[in-house]
Design a protein around this motif. Sequence first.
Motif, mmCIF file in Angstrom:
data_model
loop_
_atom_site.group_PDB
_atom_site.id
_atom_site.type_symbol
_atom_site.label_atom_id
_atom_site.label_comp_id
_atom_site.label_asym_id
_atom_site.label_seq_id
_atom_site.Cartn_x
_atom_site.Cartn_y
_atom_site.Cartn_z
ATOM 1 N N SER A 4 0.798 -1.294 -0.016
ATOM 2 C CA SER A 4 0.054 0.223 0.188
ATOM 3 C C SER A 4 0.898 1.202 -0.131
ATOM 4 O O SER A 4 2.083 1.344 0.715
ATOM 5 N N ASN A 5 0.525 2.332 -0.763
ATOM 6 C CA ASN A 5 1.307 3.539 -1.005
ATOM 7 C C ASN A 5 0.323 4.676 -0.506
ATOM 8 O O ASN A 5 -0.803 4.715 -0.811
ATOM 9 N N ARG A 6 0.765 5.569 0.271
ATOM 10 C CA ARG A 6 0.372 6.971 0.584
ATOM 11 C C ARG A 6 1.135 8.098 0.370
ATOM 12 O O ARG A 6 2.168 8.180 0.439
ATOM 13 N N THR A 7 0.528 9.197 -0.233
ATOM 14 C CA THR A 7 1.395 10.131 -0.783
ATOM 15 C C THR A 7 0.875 11.419 0.412
ATOM 16 O O THR A 7 -0.074 11.858 0.228
ATOM 17 N N TRP A 165 5.085 2.448 8.361
ATOM 18 C CA TRP A 165 5.197 3.067 7.082
ATOM 19 C C TRP A 165 6.673 3.419 6.834
ATOM 20 O O TRP A 165 7.413 4.098 7.803
ATOM 21 N N SER A 166 7.177 3.126 5.579
ATOM 22 C CA SER A 166 8.672 3.549 5.223
ATOM 23 C C SER A 166 8.585 4.453 3.973
ATOM 24 O O SER A 166 7.636 4.540 3.099
ATOM 25 N N VAL A 184 6.024 9.728 -0.561
ATOM 26 C CA VAL A 184 5.215 8.341 -0.890
ATOM 27 C C VAL A 184 5.732 7.418 0.326
ATOM 28 O O VAL A 184 6.825 6.980 0.491
ATOM 29 N N MET A 185 4.716 7.183 0.971
ATOM 30 C CA MET A 185 4.754 6.444 2.182
ATOM 31 C C MET A 185 4.417 4.690 1.578
ATOM 32 O O MET A 185 3.288 4.762 0.978
#
Length: 456
Positions: A4-7, A165-166, A184-185
């Motif tokens: 999963s990615n989060r910005t 998260w990284s 971008v996490m």
Amino acid sequence: MVESNRTVVIPLWVPEESRSDFHQTILPYAYCQQEAVNHCWPDTPKQPDDLQTSKRDVEDALYDRLREDTNEQLHSNLVQKAIKDATSAISSCKTSWENGDRISKPDFYDRDRAGYTMTYDKRAATYGRYEATLSTLNGTVTCRYELPAELEGTPYGEYVLDKRWSFSTSKLVFDGDRFWLHAVMQRQFRDDPVYTPQTDESGSDTHEDTHRVLGVDLNVDGATAVTSTGQFYGNADALNAYRSEQEQLRGELQQTGTRSAHLRFQQRRGVEWRYYDQYAHHVANSIKQEALRVRATHVAFENLTRIRKRISNLPKFQQWLFKKVRKYTEYKLERSGVTVDTTKPAHTSQACSRTDCDCVDEDNRDGKHFECLECGYTVNSDYNAAKNIGFRYLCEELSSPASRTCSSGQATSQLALVSGTLSPTGDFAEHEWVSTDKPHPQQASESSDSERSRVG
């Protein structure tokens, strides 16, 4: 595992003496981008396949020369990222060409632009929880994050400070006035379904309630998003008014024609983009929370691909956020195992959403008011469309003859409504999420009694 990615958009404090380091770095970076574009785009392309989109092939052909052309001062990874930016742009052009759109050769080497973007991964940058160190032509620059006084509930607090998260490949953005980090996490989740399969006394899977669909209708006026459960999110009218104000301001700045007006024009473009992006996030978050509240396994939108070919050329249609809202909803729900998909849009706003009525007539709808000419069913037109979207996805995408019922006769597919669920066979079941709150005024006439009388 599911990735999963989060910005997270973070304002950066850049030391005054180091701002020029980034302004200098963008010049060879843009040069590499444009050289890659020139390599991918032949002089007279005749068909989409003439455009080259393979990053590996372009990198094999150009990397050594670009390193030499930039005197090996530009970080090797920034050269690679510039090539990737170019091939991504060419790939988008190719897709648009295949879809019949007019395209033009990307221009990364436009010196007149006030703003720019550079892509950094962990080989050219070091990301921390409170600052980032980025490579430039003149060495590295450490930039501190500018944070709000209260972090709880913010994307920064939810993702950047959460050690689960990284950081992944991110972008440095200069909007003509200030710097931003589009961080971008990344996190991996177990690929578990939202629901644990139901089993009978023998341990056999009964497949009960396998699929539950939440239908969503997106609009350019009134509420931006309306769900099949009767929730109304966003204010499209206010957003259109904001857009009109910004267009007027841009026109005045262009008419002024001074350099300061030009710089302010470029700055306002970045401000607008962030406003629209935040708005799309807000609507997507609301849809996400509703999907989780009713325990949906699927969220269905209309397939609005190529919508600009089919509807009015008015700016409010041409500049809308349909795709962005859907994409944000998709990535916000992916870690919960909820599928976000689309279904055909034909006649969803004209058809009566009652399962015992087949009336489809454009006269059923008058603005935000829907009244069926045959059965007399009256409801908010956007809510009616949201139910049609969800039920169409339910019937056409999920409820094949093999999956519609199981051996026990229990429905395996449901549409989430205000006070319960509806099966493809028209069976309504009240559910525990029924709210005691007053219904939205736009659909106050939609009572639970109406739902029980087979309102789909």
